[in-house]
Design a protein around this motif. Structure first.
Motif, PDB file in Angstrom:
ATOM      1  N   UNK A  48      29.932  30.123  45.376  1.00 56.73           N
ATOM      2  CA  UNK A  48      28.947  29.036  45.371  1.00 56.73           C
ATOM      3  C   UNK A  48      27.554  29.592  45.669  1.00 56.73           C
ATOM      4  N   UNK A  49      27.477  30.490  46.639  1.00 61.86           N
ATOM      5  CA  UNK A  49      26.186  31.119  46.981  1.00 61.86           C
ATOM      6  C   UNK A  49      25.698  31.992  45.832  1.00 61.86           C
ATOM      7  N   UNK A  50      26.629  32.697  45.206  1.00 63.59           N
ATOM      8  CA  UNK A  50      26.270  33.536  44.066  1.00 63.59           C
ATOM      9  C   UNK A  50      25.721  32.669  42.937  1.00 63.59           C
ATOM     10  N   UNK A  51      26.398  31.553  42.673  1.00 64.03           N
ATOM     11  CA  UNK A  51      25.959  30.648  41.603  1.00 64.03           C
ATOM     12  C   UNK A  51      24.543  30.146  41.876  1.00 64.03           C
ATOM     13  N   UNK A  52      24.250  29.831  43.133  1.00 63.24           N
ATOM     14  CA  UNK A  52      22.931  29.322  43.498  1.00 63.24           C
ATOM     15  C   UNK A  52      21.836  30.372  43.292  1.00 63.24           C
ATOM     16  N   UNK A  53      22.211  31.645  43.323  1.00 66.27           N
ATOM     17  CA  UNK A  53      21.212  32.709  43.157  1.00 66.27           C
ATOM     18  C   UNK A  53      21.178  33.275  41.731  1.00 66.27           C
ATOM     19  N   UNK A  54      21.975  32.678  40.822  1.00 70.61           N
ATOM     20  CA  UNK A  54      21.990  33.131  39.425  1.00 70.61           C
ATOM     21  C   UNK A  54      20.618  32.923  38.808  1.00 70.61           C
ATOM     22  N   UNK A  55      20.201  33.906  38.011  1.00 72.41           N
ATOM     23  CA  UNK A  55      18.886  33.832  37.389  1.00 72.41           C
ATOM     24  C   UNK A  55      18.951  33.744  35.867  1.00 72.41           C
ATOM     25  N   UNK A  56      20.158  33.663  35.318  1.00 69.10           N
ATOM     26  CA  UNK A  56      20.297  33.575  33.867  1.00 69.10           C
ATOM     27  C   UNK A  56      21.650  32.956  33.523  1.00 69.10           C
ATOM     28  N   UNK A  57      21.799  32.583  32.278  1.00 70.17           N
ATOM     29  CA  UNK A  57      23.079  32.050  31.806  1.00 70.17           C
ATOM     30  C   UNK A  57      24.175  33.109  31.944  1.00 70.17           C
ATOM     31  N   UNK A  58      23.828  34.362  31.691  1.00 71.30           N
ATOM     32  CA  UNK A  58      24.810  35.437  31.834  1.00 71.30           C
ATOM     33  C   UNK A  58      25.275  35.543  33.284  1.00 71.30           C
ATOM     34  N   UNK A  59      24.343  35.449  34.240  1.00 66.83           N
ATOM     35  CA  UNK A  59      24.728  35.453  35.659  1.00 66.83           C
ATOM     36  C   UNK A  59      25.696  34.315  35.959  1.00 66.83           C
ATOM     37  N   UNK A  60      25.375  33.127  35.461  1.00 68.40           N
ATOM     38  CA  UNK A  60      26.255  31.979  35.686  1.00 68.40           C
ATOM     39  C   UNK A  60      27.631  32.230  35.060  1.00 68.40           C
ATOM     40  N   UNK A  61      27.646  32.791  33.853  1.00 66.18           N
ATOM     41  CA  UNK A  61      28.913  33.094  33.193  1.00 66.18           C
ATOM     42  C   UNK A  61      29.743  34.090  33.970  1.00 66.18           C
ATOM     43  N   UNK A  62      29.089  35.106  34.518  1.00 64.30           N
ATOM     44  CA  UNK A  62      29.805  36.096  35.341  1.00 64.30           C
ATOM     45  C   UNK A  62      30.409  35.436  36.569  1.00 64.30           C
ATOM     46  N   UNK A  63      29.672  34.503  37.164  1.00 65.09           N
ATOM     47  CA  UNK A  63      30.179  33.813  38.346  1.00 65.09           C
ATOM     48  C   UNK A  63      31.391  32.955  38.004  1.00 65.09           C
ATOM     49  N   UNK A  64      31.319  32.218  36.907  1.00 62.20           N
ATOM     50  CA  UNK A  64      32.474  31.398  36.510  1.00 62.20           C
ATOM     51  C   UNK A  64      33.692  32.267  36.211  1.00 62.20           C
TER      52      UNK A  64
END
Length: 161
Positions: A48-64
Protein backbone atom coordinates in the motif's frame (compact mmCIF):
# COMPACT_ATOMS: atom_id res chain seq x y z
CA UNK A 1 18.94 -12.48 6.24
CA UNK A 2 15.54 -11.06 5.24
CA UNK A 3 15.03 -9.54 8.73
CA UNK A 4 18.41 -7.84 8.51
CA UNK A 5 17.67 -6.49 5.05
CA UNK A 6 14.28 -5.22 6.23
CA UNK A 7 15.86 -3.31 9.15
CA UNK A 8 18.48 -1.78 6.84
CA UNK A 9 15.73 -0.58 4.49
CA UNK A 10 13.81 0.94 7.41
CA UNK A 11 16.93 2.96 8.27
CA UNK A 12 17.29 4.01 4.63
CA UNK A 13 13.75 5.39 4.64
CA UNK A 14 14.28 7.15 7.96
CA UNK A 15 17.37 8.99 6.69
CA UNK A 16 16.11 9.81 3.19
CA UNK A 17 15.75 13.49 2.44
CA UNK A 18 13.01 12.83 -0.11
CA UNK A 19 11.03 9.67 0.67
CA UNK A 20 9.11 10.00 -2.63
CA UNK A 21 12.34 9.47 -4.58
CA UNK A 22 13.49 6.34 -2.73
CA UNK A 23 10.18 5.15 -1.29
CA UNK A 24 8.89 3.11 -4.20
CA UNK A 25 11.91 0.80 -4.46
CA UNK A 26 12.52 0.60 -0.72
CA UNK A 27 8.88 -0.16 0.08
CA UNK A 28 8.90 -2.81 -2.64
CA UNK A 29 12.06 -4.41 -1.25
CA UNK A 30 10.62 -4.32 2.27
CA UNK A 31 7.41 -5.96 1.06
CA UNK A 32 9.43 -8.68 -0.70
CA UNK A 33 11.39 -9.38 2.49
CA UNK A 34 8.15 -9.60 4.49
CA UNK A 35 6.72 -11.99 1.88
CA UNK A 36 9.79 -14.20 2.13
CA UNK A 37 9.41 -14.19 5.94
CA UNK A 38 5.80 -15.34 5.57
CA UNK A 39 4.43 -12.05 6.95
CA UNK A 40 1.87 -11.68 4.21
CA UNK A 41 -0.52 -9.15 5.75
CA UNK A 42 2.42 -6.89 6.61
CA UNK A 43 3.72 -7.30 3.05
CA UNK A 44 0.36 -6.17 1.68
CA UNK A 45 0.49 -3.12 3.95
CA UNK A 46 3.95 -2.29 2.64
CA UNK A 47 2.62 -2.61 -0.91
CA UNK A 48 0.00 0.00 0.00
CA UNK A 49 2.86 2.38 0.86
CA UNK A 50 4.66 1.40 -2.33
CA UNK A 51 1.52 2.07 -4.37
CA UNK A 52 1.21 5.53 -2.79
CA UNK A 53 4.77 6.37 -3.87
CA UNK A 54 4.37 5.08 -7.46
CA UNK A 55 5.34 7.68 -10.02
CA UNK A 56 4.19 5.97 -13.22
CA UNK A 57 1.78 3.39 -14.59
CA UNK A 58 4.69 0.94 -14.78
CA UNK A 59 5.38 1.46 -11.06
CA UNK A 60 1.72 0.79 -10.30
CA UNK A 61 1.81 -2.33 -12.49
CA UNK A 62 4.88 -3.63 -10.68
CA UNK A 63 3.13 -3.11 -7.36
CA UNK A 64 0.01 -4.99 -8.46
CA UNK A 65 2.19 -7.84 -9.72
CA UNK A 66 4.00 -8.08 -6.39
CA UNK A 67 0.71 -7.88 -4.51
CA UNK A 68 -0.57 -10.75 -6.66
CA UNK A 69 2.41 -12.86 -5.64
CA UNK A 70 1.58 -12.27 -1.98
CA UNK A 71 -2.07 -13.21 -2.49
CA UNK A 72 -1.00 -16.42 -4.26
CA UNK A 73 1.23 -17.36 -1.34
CA UNK A 74 -1.79 -16.84 0.92
CA UNK A 75 -3.92 -19.11 -1.28
CA UNK A 76 -6.15 -16.14 -2.17
CA UNK A 77 -6.07 -16.88 -5.90
CA UNK A 78 -9.02 -14.73 -6.94
CA UNK A 79 -7.37 -11.64 -5.45
CA UNK A 80 -4.05 -12.72 -6.95
CA UNK A 81 -5.64 -12.98 -10.39
CA UNK A 82 -7.30 -9.57 -10.03
CA UNK A 83 -3.95 -8.01 -9.07
CA UNK A 84 -2.12 -9.64 -11.97
CA UNK A 85 -4.83 -8.59 -14.43
CA UNK A 86 -4.56 -4.97 -13.23
CA UNK A 87 -0.81 -5.24 -13.61
CA UNK A 88 -1.12 -6.51 -17.19
CA UNK A 89 -3.24 -3.48 -18.10
CA UNK A 90 -0.62 -1.12 -16.65
CA UNK A 91 2.72 -2.61 -17.75
CA UNK A 92 1.96 -2.74 -21.46
CA UNK A 93 4.75 -4.56 -23.26
CA UNK A 94 7.38 -3.85 -20.62
CA UNK A 95 9.95 -6.52 -19.81
CA UNK A 96 8.11 -7.65 -16.68
CA UNK A 97 5.02 -8.69 -18.66
CA UNK A 98 6.31 -12.28 -18.92
CA UNK A 99 6.72 -12.42 -15.13
CA UNK A 100 3.22 -11.04 -14.66
CA UNK A 101 1.86 -13.71 -17.02
CA UNK A 102 3.60 -16.38 -14.94
CA UNK A 103 1.87 -14.98 -11.85
CA UNK A 104 -1.40 -14.94 -13.76
CA UNK A 105 -0.92 -18.59 -14.79
CA UNK A 106 -0.18 -19.60 -11.20
CA UNK A 107 -3.30 -17.81 -9.92
CA UNK A 108 -5.46 -19.43 -12.61
CA UNK A 109 -3.98 -22.82 -11.80
CA UNK A 110 -4.73 -22.26 -8.12
CA UNK A 111 -8.35 -21.66 -9.15
CA UNK A 112 -8.27 -24.91 -11.19
CA UNK A 113 -8.66 -23.00 -14.45
CA UNK A 114 -5.92 -24.99 -16.14
CA UNK A 115 -6.67 -24.27 -19.81
CA UNK A 116 -6.52 -20.52 -19.13
CA UNK A 117 -3.34 -21.01 -17.09
CA UNK A 118 -1.71 -22.81 -20.01
CA UNK A 119 -2.68 -19.98 -22.38
CA UNK A 120 -1.16 -17.40 -20.00
CA UNK A 121 2.04 -19.46 -19.83
CA UNK A 122 2.15 -19.76 -23.63
CA UNK A 123 1.77 -15.99 -23.98
CA UNK A 124 4.54 -15.49 -21.41
CA UNK A 125 6.83 -17.82 -23.35
CA UNK A 126 6.44 -15.68 -26.45
CA UNK A 127 7.86 -12.76 -24.47
CA UNK A 128 10.59 -14.65 -22.62
CA UNK A 129 12.84 -15.43 -25.59
CA UNK A 130 15.99 -14.12 -23.85
CA UNK A 131 15.15 -15.01 -20.25
CA UNK A 132 16.04 -18.68 -19.79
CA UNK A 133 14.99 -18.76 -16.13
CA UNK A 134 11.56 -17.35 -16.92
CA UNK A 135 11.22 -19.84 -19.78
CA UNK A 136 11.95 -22.68 -17.37
CA UNK A 137 9.39 -21.41 -14.84
CA UNK A 138 6.71 -20.99 -17.51
CA UNK A 139 7.39 -24.46 -18.97
CA UNK A 140 7.20 -25.94 -15.48
CA UNK A 141 3.87 -24.20 -14.84
CA UNK A 142 2.55 -25.57 -18.14
CA UNK A 143 3.76 -29.06 -17.22
CA UNK A 144 1.90 -28.87 -13.91
CA UNK A 145 -1.29 -27.65 -15.58
CA UNK A 146 -1.16 -30.24 -18.39
CA UNK A 147 -0.58 -32.91 -15.77
CA UNK A 148 -3.60 -31.74 -13.77
CA UNK A 149 -5.68 -31.89 -16.93
CA UNK A 150 -4.42 -35.40 -17.62
CA UNK A 151 -3.20 -34.31 -21.07
CA UNK A 152 -0.13 -36.51 -21.57
CA UNK A 153 0.38 -35.59 -25.24
CA UNK A 154 0.56 -31.87 -24.47
CA UNK A 155 2.53 -32.58 -21.30
CA UNK A 156 5.20 -34.31 -23.41
CA UNK A 157 5.70 -31.19 -25.52
CA UNK A 158 6.72 -29.27 -22.41
CA UNK A 159 9.36 -31.85 -21.56
CA UNK A 160 11.13 -31.23 -24.89
CA UNK A 161 11.26 -27.44 -24.46
Amino acid sequence: KFEESFRWQEKQLATATNVQDVGFEVYGNMAENLRMLGKYEEALGMHDKQQASAQSALDEGRTYHSRGQVYSRMGRYKEALESHMRSLRLVGDDGIRGDVLLGTARALSGMERYEEAIKASEEGLQLACRDKQLQLLLHNQMRIDFERLGDQRSFACCLKA
